[in-house]
Write a protein that holds these residues in place. Structure first.
Motif, mmCIF file in Angstrom:
data_model
loop_
_atom_site.group_PDB
_atom_site.id
_atom_site.type_symbol
_atom_site.label_atom_id
_atom_site.label_comp_id
_atom_site.label_asym_id
_atom_site.label_seq_id
_atom_site.Cartn_x
_atom_site.Cartn_y
_atom_site.Cartn_z
ATOM 1 N N HIS A 238 0.822 -1.215 0.000
ATOM 2 C CA HIS A 238 0.000 0.000 0.000
ATOM 3 C C HIS A 238 0.857 1.266 0.000
ATOM 4 O O HIS A 238 0.357 2.355 0.299
ATOM 5 N N CYS A 248 -7.327 0.731 -5.026
ATOM 6 C CA CYS A 248 -6.812 -0.399 -4.253
ATOM 7 C C CYS A 248 -7.816 -0.837 -3.193
ATOM 8 O O CYS A 248 -8.670 -0.048 -2.772
ATOM 9 N N CYS A 250 -7.438 -1.073 -0.186
ATOM 10 C CA CYS A 250 -7.290 -0.315 1.067
ATOM 11 C C CYS A 250 -8.085 0.978 1.044
ATOM 12 O O CYS A 250 -8.175 1.677 2.055
ATOM 13 N N CYS A 255 -1.531 2.278 -5.222
ATOM 14 C CA CYS A 255 -0.707 1.433 -4.336
ATOM 15 C C CYS A 255 0.143 0.447 -5.140
ATOM 16 O O CYS A 255 -0.267 -0.050 -6.196
HETATM 17 ZN ZN LIG Z 1 -3.660 0.029 -1.030
#
Ligand SMILES: [Zn+2]
Length: 384
Positions: A238, A248, A250, A255
């Motif tokens: 990340h 991504c 996250c 990332c």
């Molecule tokens: Zn990420």
């Protein structure tokens, strides 16, 4: 929770056991000299450890230059118990049973599994019953199990896993209802770093990069695993390597793992080549034949990894960075390709290499955790 054994063994006993484990076979006189304890104390500790069946006398060593009686040599009784290692990937479960020196008794890889919290406990219990059936008789039996999780682990609990639905799932507690040995959970890249350090103890500062469905790093600083405040340290998948880049899991954009994971490499190759069944060795074979698509995708993966490696070096200044992935194992020049792309500042003193223990490295790192906990040794060198 399991009882943490730390503190049960006396300091001198731990030291004697550690030296025998890492440097044996040794005689009582050699132990006395290496540790700086008198021979009577060493003999008393050795007797305790022999009575516990943790060490054993093995044959006769060479007599000293001065002549005299040939000494009896001592080594770890590696078959006194067994450690279990499990690596839970996004679609596989890999297992190994180890002797107490970390060496392999048996390994079983189960590829193409559905990995989800609804079934994982029952699945693992069945798999463990199979791999531990007919273990040789031993004084300690199974001394513990360490499970590699592809996600963030904090205080032996799973905080976040993007590749399967285990976030906040109490896996260790669920398994402890069925199993009567200590269970440890650890991030897979951290285990990779522990195995590399146990194999090359001269590397006090090292970083291992593990590339699978995601990308993670394990960091050893001053001979200790560094995990940060909440276990987030090393989540380099990340690290942002592209402004306004790919979305991504996250919640961020750009990332590293959206550019340099093996999953992205394979998904993109399958889509653009039309070969929907392709596996990593197919991408490698195309690359080796100078196929334009495979070359472009692998070079792109290396370009983004180079940014990450540069950033890691500026933060941690390790002596070594070791890479662990299926595609890099197929491409011997993979680590060197990254090094060649680094600017002078970060390329000057870094050794880029493959992880020493190959495909099984994470399982050996898991063995280090289990065995070091059981034996309570301050140092563990893998001889494999
Ligand atoms: Zn990420």
């Amino acid at each position: 929770m399991f009882a943490n054994r730390t503190g049960i063994r006396e300091t001198n006993e731990r030291t004697v056991l550690s030296v025998i484990l890492n440097e044996g076979p040794l005689s009582r006189a050699q132990l006395s000299e290496k540790i700086g304890l008198n021979k009577a104390s060493v003999s008393a500790i050795v007797k305790t450890l022999i009575d516990q069946q943790l060490i054993k006398e093995v044959g006769i060593g060479e007599s000293t230059i001065q002549g005299g009686r040939k000494p009896i040599m001592l080594e770890l009784n590696k078959a006194a118990g067994f450690a279990i290692s499990v690596d839970i990937g996004h679609d596989y479960i890999d297992t190994m049973v180890h002797y107490l020196d970390g060496s392999t008794l048996k390994r079983k890889l189960l590829p193409f599994r559905v990995v989800e919290k609804a079934t994982i406990t029952a699945d693992l219990v069945t798999i463990l019953q199979e791999i531990t059936a007919q273990l040789p008789e031993s004084p300690f039996g199974i001394v513990g199990m360490t499970i590699a999780i592809h996600g963030i682990i904090h205080n032996n609990a799973i905080d976040f896993t993007p590749v399967y639905d285990f976030s906040d799932f109490p896996l260790a507690e669920e398994l402890e209802k069925h199993l009567d040995y200590p269970i440890f959970l650890e991030n897979e890249a951290n285990l990779l770093a522990l195995s590399e350090h146990a194999k090359n103890s001269a590397f006090s500062n090292l970083v291992c990069i593990s590339i699978h469905a995601g990308v993670g790093a394990g960091i050893i600083m001053n001979d200790q695993l560094y995990t940060g405040e909440n276990g987030l340290s090393g989540e380099i998948g990340h690290m942002i390597v592209q402004v306004n880049g790919n979305p991504c899991t996250c919640g961020g954009n750009g990332c590293l793992q959206t550019y340099s994971s093996e999953k992205v490499l394979l998904d993109t190759y399958r889509e653009l080549s039309g070969n929907k069944e392709a596996i990593i060795p197919d991408v490698y074979r195309a690359y080796a034949k100078n196929d334009a698509l495979a070359m472009k995708l692998i070079n792109n993966m290396i370009d983004y990894l180079t940014i990450a490696v540069h950033n890691i070096i500026t933060l941690y200044n390790p002596r070594v960075i070791a890479i662990h992935s299926e595609i890099s194992r197929l491409l011997p020049e993979f680590p060197e390709k990254i090094k060649h792309k680094l600017p002078h500042l970060t390329s000057a003193n870094i050794q880029m290499k493959h992880a020493s223990l190959g495909e099984e490295a994470i399982l050996f790192g898991a063995a280090v955790v289990t065995i070091a906990n059981f034996l309570e040794v301050p140092r563990f060198e893998l001889k494999k």
